[in-house]
Write a protein that holds these residues in place. Structure first.
Motif, PDB file in Angstrom:
ATOM      1  N   ALA A 268       0.795  -1.286  -0.006  1.00  0.00           N
ATOM      2  CA  ALA A 268      -0.096   0.307  -0.083  1.00  0.00           C
ATOM      3  C   ALA A 268       1.046   1.237  -0.062  1.00  0.00           C
ATOM      4  N   SER A 269       2.233   1.040  -0.552  1.00  0.00           N
ATOM      5  CA  SER A 269       2.735   2.186  -0.326  1.00  0.00           C
ATOM      6  C   SER A 269       2.867   3.261  -1.894  1.00  0.00           C
ATOM      7  N   GLY A 270       1.950   2.552  -2.912  1.00  0.00           N
ATOM      8  CA  GLY A 270       1.779   3.179  -3.913  1.00  0.00           C
ATOM      9  C   GLY A 270       2.428   2.629  -5.077  1.00  0.00           C
ATOM     10  N   LYS A 271       2.858   1.437  -5.018  1.00  0.00           N
ATOM     11  CA  LYS A 271       3.699   0.775  -6.163  1.00  0.00           C
ATOM     12  C   LYS A 271       2.716   0.493  -7.380  1.00  0.00           C
ATOM     13  N   ASN A 272       1.493   0.019  -7.105  1.00  0.00           N
ATOM     14  CA  ASN A 272       0.618  -0.373  -8.547  1.00  0.00           C
ATOM     15  C   ASN A 272       0.182   0.937  -9.218  1.00  0.00           C
ATOM     16  N   HIS A 273      -0.067   2.023  -8.316  1.00  0.00           N
ATOM     17  CA  HIS A 273      -0.269   3.397  -8.836  1.00  0.00           C
ATOM     18  C   HIS A 273       1.001   4.037  -9.708  1.00  0.00           C
TER      19      HIS A 273
ATOM     20  N   ARG B  39      -4.624   3.042   3.112  1.00  0.00           N
ATOM     21  CA  ARG B  39      -5.176   2.576   1.956  1.00  0.00           C
ATOM     22  C   ARG B  39      -5.274   0.982   1.989  1.00  0.00           C
ATOM     23  N   ASN B  40      -4.334   0.422   2.691  1.00  0.00           N
ATOM     24  CA  ASN B  40      -4.836  -1.035   2.750  1.00  0.00           C
ATOM     25  C   ASN B  40      -5.863  -1.563   3.432  1.00  0.00           C
ATOM     26  N   GLN B  41      -6.516  -0.737   4.309  1.00  0.00           N
ATOM     27  CA  GLN B  41      -7.702  -1.142   4.875  1.00  0.00           C
ATOM     28  C   GLN B  41      -8.824  -1.021   3.755  1.00  0.00           C
ATOM     29  N   LYS B  42      -8.564  -0.239   2.922  1.00  0.00           N
ATOM     30  CA  LYS B  42      -9.810   0.466   1.847  1.00  0.00           C
ATOM     31  C   LYS B  42      -9.663  -0.568   0.682  1.00  0.00           C
ATOM     32  N   ARG B  43      -8.430  -1.167   0.384  1.00  0.00           N
ATOM     33  CA  ARG B  43      -8.344  -1.791  -0.751  1.00  0.00           C
ATOM     34  C   ARG B  43      -8.894  -3.297  -0.840  1.00  0.00           C
ATOM     35  N   ASP B  44      -8.922  -3.940  -1.759  1.00  0.00           N
ATOM     36  CA  ASP B  44      -9.494  -5.341  -2.059  1.00  0.00           C
ATOM     37  C   ASP B  44      -8.275  -6.065  -1.516  1.00  0.00           C
ATOM     38  N   SER B  45      -7.815  -6.552  -0.439  1.00  0.00           N
ATOM     39  CA  SER B  45      -6.810  -7.151  -0.116  1.00  0.00           C
ATOM     40  C   SER B  45      -7.140  -8.353   0.937  1.00  0.00           C
ATOM     41  N   THR B  46      -6.453  -9.374   0.967  1.00  0.00           N
ATOM     42  CA  THR B  46      -6.416 -10.487   2.045  1.00  0.00           C
ATOM     43  C   THR B  46      -5.374 -10.097   2.926  1.00  0.00           C
ATOM     44  N   LEU B  47      -4.569  -9.014   3.081  1.00  0.00           N
ATOM     45  CA  LEU B  47      -3.560  -8.849   4.092  1.00  0.00           C
ATOM     46  C   LEU B  47      -4.136  -7.667   4.898  1.00  0.00           C
ATOM     47  N   SER B  48      -4.291  -8.141   6.267  1.00  0.00           N
ATOM     48  CA  SER B  48      -4.730  -7.182   7.124  1.00  0.00           C
ATOM     49  C   SER B  48      -3.662  -6.224   7.811  1.00  0.00           C
ATOM     50  N   ASN B  49      -4.165  -5.355   8.280  1.00  0.00           N
ATOM     51  CA  ASN B  49      -3.290  -4.188   8.797  1.00  0.00           C
ATOM     52  C   ASN B  49      -2.226  -4.943   9.833  1.00  0.00           C
ATOM     53  N   ASP B  50      -2.813  -5.608  10.783  1.00  0.00           N
ATOM     54  CA  ASP B  50      -2.002  -6.490  11.644  1.00  0.00           C
ATOM     55  C   ASP B  50      -0.781  -6.948  11.186  1.00  0.00           C
ATOM     56  N   ARG B  51      -1.132  -7.776  10.159  1.00  0.00           N
ATOM     57  CA  ARG B  51      -0.067  -8.594   9.468  1.00  0.00           C
ATOM     58  C   ARG B  51       0.990  -7.692   8.628  1.00  0.00           C
ATOM     59  N   LEU B  52       0.609  -6.639   8.256  1.00  0.00           N
ATOM     60  CA  LEU B  52       1.293  -5.652   7.755  1.00  0.00           C
ATOM     61  C   LEU B  52       2.398  -4.991   8.400  1.00  0.00           C
ATOM     62  N   LEU B  53       1.760  -4.504   9.457  1.00  0.00           N
ATOM     63  CA  LEU B  53       2.821  -4.000  10.617  1.00  0.00           C
ATOM     64  C   LEU B  53       3.631  -5.121  10.872  1.00  0.00           C
ATOM     65  N   LYS B  54       3.647  -6.322  10.958  1.00  0.00           N
ATOM     66  CA  LYS B  54       4.522  -7.244  11.428  1.00  0.00           C
ATOM     67  C   LYS B  54       5.636  -7.433  10.237  1.00  0.00           C
ATOM     68  N   MET B  55       5.253  -6.928   9.022  1.00  0.00           N
ATOM     69  CA  MET B  55       6.291  -6.947   7.980  1.00  0.00           C
ATOM     70  C   MET B  55       7.400  -5.978   8.280  1.00  0.00           C
ATOM     71  N   LEU B  56       7.038  -4.919   8.981  1.00  0.00           N
ATOM     72  CA  LEU B  56       8.136  -3.840   9.469  1.00  0.00           C
ATOM     73  C   LEU B  56       9.285  -4.378  10.048  1.00  0.00           C
ATOM     74  N   PHE B  57       9.256  -5.577  10.592  1.00  0.00           N
ATOM     75  CA  PHE B  57      10.521  -6.223  11.105  1.00  0.00           C
ATOM     76  C   PHE B  57      11.329  -6.859  10.023  1.00  0.00           C
ATOM     77  N   LYS B  58      10.988  -6.935   8.953  1.00  0.00           N
ATOM     78  CA  LYS B  58      11.668  -7.480   7.605  1.00  0.00           C
ATOM     79  C   LYS B  58      12.132  -6.255   6.550  1.00  0.00           C
ATOM     80  N   TRP B  59      11.854  -4.889   7.221  1.00  0.00           N
ATOM     81  CA  TRP B  59      11.986  -3.940   6.231  1.00  0.00           C
ATOM     82  C   TRP B  59      13.404  -3.409   6.018  1.00  0.00           C
ATOM     83  N   SER B  60      13.779  -3.755   4.799  1.00  0.00           N
ATOM     84  CA  SER B  60      15.041  -3.227   4.308  1.00  0.00           C
ATOM     85  C   SER B  60      14.839  -2.288   3.215  1.00  0.00           C
TER      86      SER B  60
END
Length: 386
Positions: free
Chosen positions: A254-259, A350-371
């Protein structure tokens, strides 16, 4: 696991740093904005290397040593902010990495530099510190101990290669100033010897002309393959066999890659894990192996034909990005990484509004893999904030 919460903004933090530099430094004031700093008070250190006490005490001493450094005082306001915050957060991950040997009682904090870079990135992102400033801080934290041991006899990597690589990530002059402050801010019987090592590091970087600038290369193609370990010299161009021109997208969901792809890459074929999941009728996290094979088959087909294309995915961790880059470079591709970023509120909305199976909680857990991609990873790296 640290909460990595913040209470304030970049403006608050910047004003506090200026106050600390111009009048008086109080670590408690910064802990009000960055509560994870309080954990440093209860984090022990090995008394052999840190006779001064816990990490809180050490951090106070390091920042004060930096503030009294004549070279620091000559730096620009932006550079002072970068160095100050690197000193303040250089050991932020020690509480979560502390290991105490049950037999000897020796204390270690393995991996605290790399983990500290990640923790600092999340903290500073939440404070909305500007991207370039934030990454300069984080990159310093990641390698803040390197000047202590780079020129030691047991160093496995070629020191020249190491400083050439690092010169594209950090200001080695700033790294020198940070390392000096780090060593002055401790009670260690070999401090004088280590300060000599830090001075040798400065002279070594100066000798190879990377103390104040990145290592210069004859062209980007040669640079990319030099840093990937090819037997090439920076001043002599490596023959370019030619291949696909690839745009590799990277960034949090949801950082805007598709757009960005829709706007800037019209007419180019796109490899996308999200599109693959939709085609295969799979939810996020379901049968990822099948999704990966589907995308890689697409990518390999375009690479064989040397056709240009876009690879649209998070490519969030260094390991996942490296797998993609290894494949692309094995086909002699020319790669442009486009990294996108937005603030936390925008991404979650953005993530909450889009048609996605990725929840905000799961998205935030991805921060700990953020490079965040390094400039040495590709022929060109574009950092795009929106």
């Amino acid at each position: 696991m640290s909460l990595l919460t913040v209470k304030g903004s970049y403006k608050n933090l910047y004003q506090l740093v200026r106050t600390a530099i111009d009048t008086a430094f109080n670590l408690d004031d910064f802990a009000e904005i960055i509560p994870d700093l309080y954990a440093l008070k209860d984090c022990p250190q090995d008394p052999y290397f840190h006779g001064e006490g816990n990490v809180w005490i050490h951090t106070e001493l390091v920042v004060k040593a930096l503030l009294h450094d004549a070279n620091f005082q000559k730096e620009s306001e932006e550079a002072q902010f970068i160095l100050f915050m690197a000193a303040l957060l250089h050991d932020i991950a020690k509480p979560d990495t502390t290991v105490i040997d049950p037999d000897s009682g020796r204390i270690r904090q393995p991996g605290h530099s790399k983990r500290g870079m990640l923790d600092a990135r999340i903290i500073l992102w939440r404070l909305q510190v500007p991207f370039v400033i934030r990454e300069a801080i984080c990159n310093l934290i990641e390698v803040h101990q390197l000047p202590f041991w780079l020129l030691s006899d047991d160093q496995r990597e070629d020191p020249i290669f190491v400083i050439n690589r690092l010169s594209w990530d950090v200001s080695l002059w700033h790294l020198y100033l940070l390392a000096k402050a780090d060593m002055h801010g401790r009670d260690y019987e070999h401090k004088a010897q280590m300060l000599d090592e830090i001075e040798l590091f400065r002279l070594f970087c100066e000798e190879h002309d990377v103390l104040h600038q990145p290592k210069q290369f004859v062209d980007n193609h040669t640079r990319v393959h030099y840093f990937r370990g090819a037997n090439v010299q920076p001043d002599f161009p490596l023959f370019n066999e030619g291949g696909s021109e690839v745009i590799l997208m990277a960034g949090l969901p949801a950082s805007g890659k598709n757009h960005w792809v829709e706007k800037h890459c019209k007419g180019l074929p796109v490899a996308s894990y999200d599109d693959a999941r939709a085609h295969l009728k799979l939810r996020h996290g379901e049968n990822e192996g099948m999704v990966t094979h589907y995308v890689q088959d697409q990518v390999k087909a375009w690479l064989r034909k040397k056709e240009p294309f876009v690879w649209n995915a998070t490519h969030l961790s260094k390991e996942m990005r490296e797998k993609a880059l290894n494949l692309l470079y094995s086909y002699n591709a020319s790669v442009k990484i486009v990294y996108l970023e937005a603030d936390e509120k925008t991404i979650l909305s953005r993530n909450q509004k889009r048609d996605s199976t990725l929840s905000n909680d799961r998205l935030l857990k991805m921060l700990f893999k953020w490079s965040v991609p390094k400039r040495i990873e590709a022929n060109e790296v574009i950092y795009w904030e929106n």
